[in-house]
Design an enzyme around this catalytic site. Structure first.
Site, PDB file in Angstrom:
ATOM      1  N   CYS A  96     -19.379 -12.537 -19.066  1.00  0.00           N
ATOM      2  CA  CYS A  96     -20.697 -12.582 -19.698  1.00  0.00           C
ATOM      3  C   CYS A  96     -20.700 -13.629 -20.821  1.00  0.00           C
ATOM      4  CB  CYS A  96     -21.034 -11.200 -20.243  1.00  0.00           C
ATOM      5  SG  CYS A  96     -22.750 -10.970 -20.703  1.00  0.00           S
ATOM      6  N   CYS A 138     -28.211  -8.985 -15.762  1.00  0.00           N
ATOM      7  CA  CYS A 138     -27.602  -8.766 -17.073  1.00  0.00           C
ATOM      8  C   CYS A 138     -28.586  -9.212 -18.157  1.00  0.00           C
ATOM      9  CB  CYS A 138     -26.296  -9.547 -17.208  1.00  0.00           C
ATOM     10  SG  CYS A 138     -25.637  -9.517 -18.897  1.00  0.00           S
ATOM     11  N   CYS A 193     -26.760 -12.326 -20.169  1.00  0.00           N
ATOM     12  CA  CYS A 193     -26.433 -13.626 -19.575  1.00  0.00           C
ATOM     13  C   CYS A 193     -27.199 -13.880 -18.279  1.00  0.00           C
ATOM     14  CB  CYS A 193     -24.928 -13.738 -19.327  1.00  0.00           C
ATOM     15  SG  CYS A 193     -24.393 -12.844 -17.857  1.00  0.00           S
ATOM     16  N   GLY A 211       0.788  -1.225   0.000  1.00  0.00           N
ATOM     17  CA  GLY A 211       0.000   0.000   0.000  1.00  0.00           C
ATOM     18  C   GLY A 211       0.820   1.275   0.000  1.00  0.00           C
ATOM     19  N   CYS A 267     -23.391  -7.050 -18.351  1.00  0.00           N
ATOM     20  CA  CYS A 267     -22.151  -7.224 -17.592  1.00  0.00           C
ATOM     21  C   CYS A 267     -21.067  -6.299 -18.124  1.00  0.00           C
ATOM     22  CB  CYS A 267     -21.631  -8.655 -17.735  1.00  0.00           C
ATOM     23  SG  CYS A 267     -22.629  -9.892 -16.910  1.00  0.00           S
TER      24      CYS A 267
END
Lengths: 201, 304, 371
Positions: free
Chosen positions: B274, B243, B246, B34, B268
């Site tokens: 997807c 979605c 899908c 980080g 998606c």
């Protein structure tokens, strides 16, 4: 300092500097990302007397004219110094505290960890990286490692370290996010120990 | 001679000295998760802000045995993803893929794939602004001090002001996280939906900011906590819709305007996820009439 | 039926072809030769070399041709090329006092040793469009008169005169051997040394640096400058190869140098002294060199014990925003798709609006119930 180097006497560096160092770096990165896990160099360099192939491979992968390098007495053989100077171009320095990379051949009698640069509050990335020649990466007294990169804990048995090393490491760990980072080298294999990892017997 | 490519440039474009410098930085970044490590970012043949940091990181880790996936907004076929993939095909001649699980290196802008990442994979984030505190304190001299002494009160106050005003933390992307309990980190502008994926991820996560010349990293299995408050716990986005192609109800959705009368649909954002679901027989409300594999190059049509 | 928009490879390649077509323009007209650009668009070439950090007129001209004359795009091309070049040596400091001067003016003295040399300048041209340049056949081969006597080989800098009397702060001692900060190898770091600041200004966008320089003279920086000297000419570049141990000339470059005299400083202990600002550009770039000298001086406020109150004095502000390649990249990246993040914002705004509506509705019901 001038030192005549006869390139003919030197062990060769990477056979293919671009691809061999890339492959070596991935092993080194995996070692620091997954502490305690043994990484084997697939195409290590042929090391000079005094250095393991793993230690020499780390040095040639990471060091250059921008990284002062320090070697302890047992690593600083004439062959090793000439080799590292020629292949990496890294300036060899006399003071451990001023080096970015340090190669420690005599793990049993090494300087205490606080002798090496631990980085600065605002720039902890400036700390030293130690490459320590270990007698073994598996058959030493087992210790439990915990920290970033380790799922739960990992038991690691680095062999050949002096008794006080792990106490020094605990101190180093308390400096976090400052502190030195370590690679243990043995033969053609390495294990990484970054500053964030705590160990217990 | 190794490295001499047909393109006339070194393998992966960068010279070896530059790669070494970036590699050293990556190791220190992994050792202090980080923390934003400065690096001598080079000028790339792509514009700053368009992925130069990610490209330099990818170029420093990638090798001939890697399989590269490049996504932008979760999609493999957005123009900038295509452009970056082309760059690596030209200068590194690596195999590329759209399949998340086949990739060993994934360079991304703004998303983490839906499919879980695994050990052995590296995800490289393109970062426009690495400093999570920059909008609160423009000066690097000051923010560097705040990180050095872990003084992050300013960010807590900012988030709490949101709650006072809106009843919610109003940050929806680039949502700040605390890494390994020490450094406050900008996850790059991924939606906060993706934040939980960073926590304890088995893959190596690398972040490259080219213009700001910073590299940071999250090692595998590392704590990555999204900032929150006890009475306002962190939560991710959710949709009432599924979605349309899908039928997924667990993925991040893009909203697509379908006409000028308010018509819209949701699909998606992760195109690989997807397509895979559709290939496995999942069909959304409008999925049946869009035969998989038949794609129209609408943009290239425009360009002709 | 829904068809996803695909920004395919074909679209990108076609876009490149369209650019090539537009670059060429009307094919019935002769194509520009790079050498023509070097010779006839020299000031544009000089700017591209300066901000591109590469002294190579032909490459800069090629970049300008490729960029359809867009200076910033050309600078970008040159910078990206520069990154791939190996570094053989670091030059010794150039000796502008030994410059073959073509132009040299001082605003501080009426006359100076070596004289005022007007040289080529637009300063006293009246800005009237010259239609002769547009006429068929052009202007032929104009020729300027030769001076009656040649200029001296070495012209001492005007500021040396002040220096002799200790009226101006001393220039830095020649710190040869000390490494100079290099922004192309390291990231900016603060507080910045003068080497870092000068390199940044030299590479910085001319318009940005000009605007900042202007601001220092309009109250936002309290600058009262005198041009000690502006000089233009050719100067040798020398390197000292490790294996030779002595320096050798590797070529001549054209540079414009500006030494700016600025307001004096003094304390109870130290008598008043003028201060300096320094500017240098490749080729003929007076506007840039003068602007640079003013902003250099403004950013020296910390070392001179002045308060930093204005933008041009704020080194982090100036250094972080002066580079046009960084600035252009970031500003234009906003045209890249951001729809994932926009969707995230949409979701929140809709939620907030829905909650607001519920709250208002509930408050309304409560009010009604109370009434």
């Amino acid at each position: 300092m001038t030192l005549a180097i006869d390139a003919r006497d030197l062990a060769p560096g990477f056979a293919d500097p671009v691809f061999d160092s890339q492959s070596a770096f991935r092993a080194i990165m995996n070692a620091i990302a997954y502490p305690g896990r043994i990484e084997r160099f697939r195409r290590p360099v042929a090391a000079p007397a005094g250095l393991s192939p793993a230690a020499a491979t780390i040095a040639l992968t990471l060091c250059d004219f921008e990284t002062p390098l320090w070697l302890d007495e047992s690593a600083a053989t004439e062959a090793a110094v000439a080799y590292l100077r020629f292949h990496s171009g890294a300036p060899i320095v006399d003071h451990a505290g001023r080096a970015r990379f340090c190669i420690i051949g005599g793990a049993a009698s090494a300087l205490p960890l606080h002798a090496f640069h631990a980085g600065e509050d605002k720039y902890p990335d400036r700390s030293a990286t130690l490459i320590i020649e270990a007698q073994s990466l598996t058959s030493g007294a087992p210790r439990r490692w915990r920290g970033p990169g380790i799922k739960g804990e990992r038991v690691v048995g680095v062999g050949g370290m002096k008794d006080s090393f792990w106490d020094e490491w605990t101190l180093n760990q308390t400096l976090y996010p400052l502190g030195v980072d370590v690679f243990f080298a043995c033969g053609e294999e390495i294990v990484g120990l970054p500053r964030g990892v705590a160990t217990e017997a | 001679m190794s490295g001499a490519r047909e393109s006339g440039y070194n393998f992966a474009y960068l010279d070896e000295q530059t790669k070494r410098m970036i590699r050293r930085t990556l190791l220190k970044a992994l050792a202090a998760p980080g923390y934003q490590a400065p690096f001598g970012g080079r000028e790339m043949p792509l514009a700053y802000g368009w992925g130069t940091g990610g490209i330099q990181v990818t170029a420093s880790v990638i090798g001939p045995e890697d399989v590269l996936k490049v996504i932008d907004q979760g999609a493999d076929d957005t123009t900038n993803a295509v452009s970056i993939r082309r760059f690596f095909q030209l200068v590194a001649d690596v195999e590329t893929t759209e399949a998340t699980e086949k990739a060993t290196v994934i360079q991304t802008r703004h998303r983490i794939p839906e499919a879980p990442l695994e050990e052995g994979q590296i995800i490289v984030y393109q970062v426009p602004q690495p400093e999570p505190l920059r909008h609160l304190e423009p000066r690097e001299v000051e923010t560097r001090k705040m990180h050095a002494y872990a003084e992050y009160g300013l960010m807590q106050v900012r988030l709490y002001e949101d709650i006072a005003r809106y009843g919610h933390i109003a940050t929806t992307y680039d949502y700040p996280v605390m890494v390994n309990g020490r450094y406050l980190m900008a996850p790059s502008p991924i939606p906060k939906f993706d934040n939980p994926k960073m926590q304890d991820n088995p893959a190596i996560q690398l972040f490259g900011a080219g213009r700001e010349k910073r590299i940071y990293a999250i090692p595998p299995y590392t704590s990555v906590r999204s900032l929150d408050f006890e009475d306002h716990p962190f939560r991710t986005q959710s949709w009432d819709q599924r979605c349309a192609l899908c039928d997924a109800d667990d993925s991040y959705l893009d909203e697509v305007i379908t006409d000028d009368r308010g018509g819209r649909m949701f699909v998606c954002s992760d195109t690989d996820y997807c397509a895979r679901r559709r290939a496995n027989g999942h069909v959304g409300a409008q999925g049946a009439i869009d035969p998989v594999g038949e794609k129209t190059d609408a943009l290239s049509g425009d360009a002709q | 039926m829904y068809v996803a928009v695909k920004g395919g490879e074909r679209a990108i390649l076609n876009s490149h072809k369209l650019v090539a077509e537009e670059r060429r323009g009307d094919p019935a007209l002769a194509e520009l030769d790079v050498r023509q650009i070097v010779e006839q668009f020299r000031l544009a070439v000089d700017r591209v070399m300066t901000e591109g950090s590469v002294y190579d007129p032909e490459l800069a001209a090629l970049a300008l041709k490729q960029a359809q004359g867009d200076a910033v795009e050309a600078i970008f091309l040159l910078r990206a090329y520069r990154t791939t070049l190996p570094r053989f040596a670091v030059s010794r400091p150039i000796e502008t006092r030994r410059m073959a001067v073509r132009r040299r003016v001082s605003a501080a003295y009426k006359d100076v040793p070596g004289g005022q040399v007007l040289g080529p300048t637009y300063d006293y041209t009246h800005r009237l469009l010259d239609f002769a340049l547009a006429a068929e056949g052009g202007v032929g081969a104009p020729e300027a008169d030769l001076a009656e006597e040649t200029l001296p080989d070495a012209m001492p800098p005007v500021l040396d005169i002040l220096d002799g009397e200790n009226l101006i702060e001393r220039e830095f001692a020649d710190r040869e051997g000390e490494s100079v900060f290099d922004l192309t190898r390291e990231s900016l770091s603060f507080p910045a040394g003068r080497d870092q600041r000068l390199q940044n200004l030299a590479r910085g966008d001319e318009g940005f640096v000009l605007g900042l320089a202007y601001s220092t003279t309009r109250g936002y920086g309290g600058s009262h400058p005198f041009v000690g000297e502006v000089r233009l000419g050719e100067t040798a570049v020398e390197i000292t190869p490790e294996e030779l141990g002595f320096s050798i000339e590797i070529g001549d470059i054209t540079v414009t140098e500006c030494q700016m005299i600025n307001q004096f400083k003094g304390t109870a202990e130290k008598p008043a002294q003028f201060t300096r600002g320094y500017g240098l550009s490749f080729g003929h770039g007076e506007r840039k060199a003068m602007s640079m000298a003013l902003v250099d001086r403004a950013m020296r406020c910390r070392e001179l014990g002045e308060d930093a109150l204005y933008p041009a004095q704020d080194e982090e502000f100036v250094l972080s925003h002066s580079d046009n390649i960084e600035a252009v990249g970031f500003v234009t990246h906003f045209k890249l798709p951001h729809y994932v993040d926009f969707q995230a914002e949409l979701e929140l705004v809709r939620r907030l609006r829905a909650e607001h509506a519920t709250r208002v509705g509930r408050d309304g019901e409560l009010r009604e119930a109370a009434e």
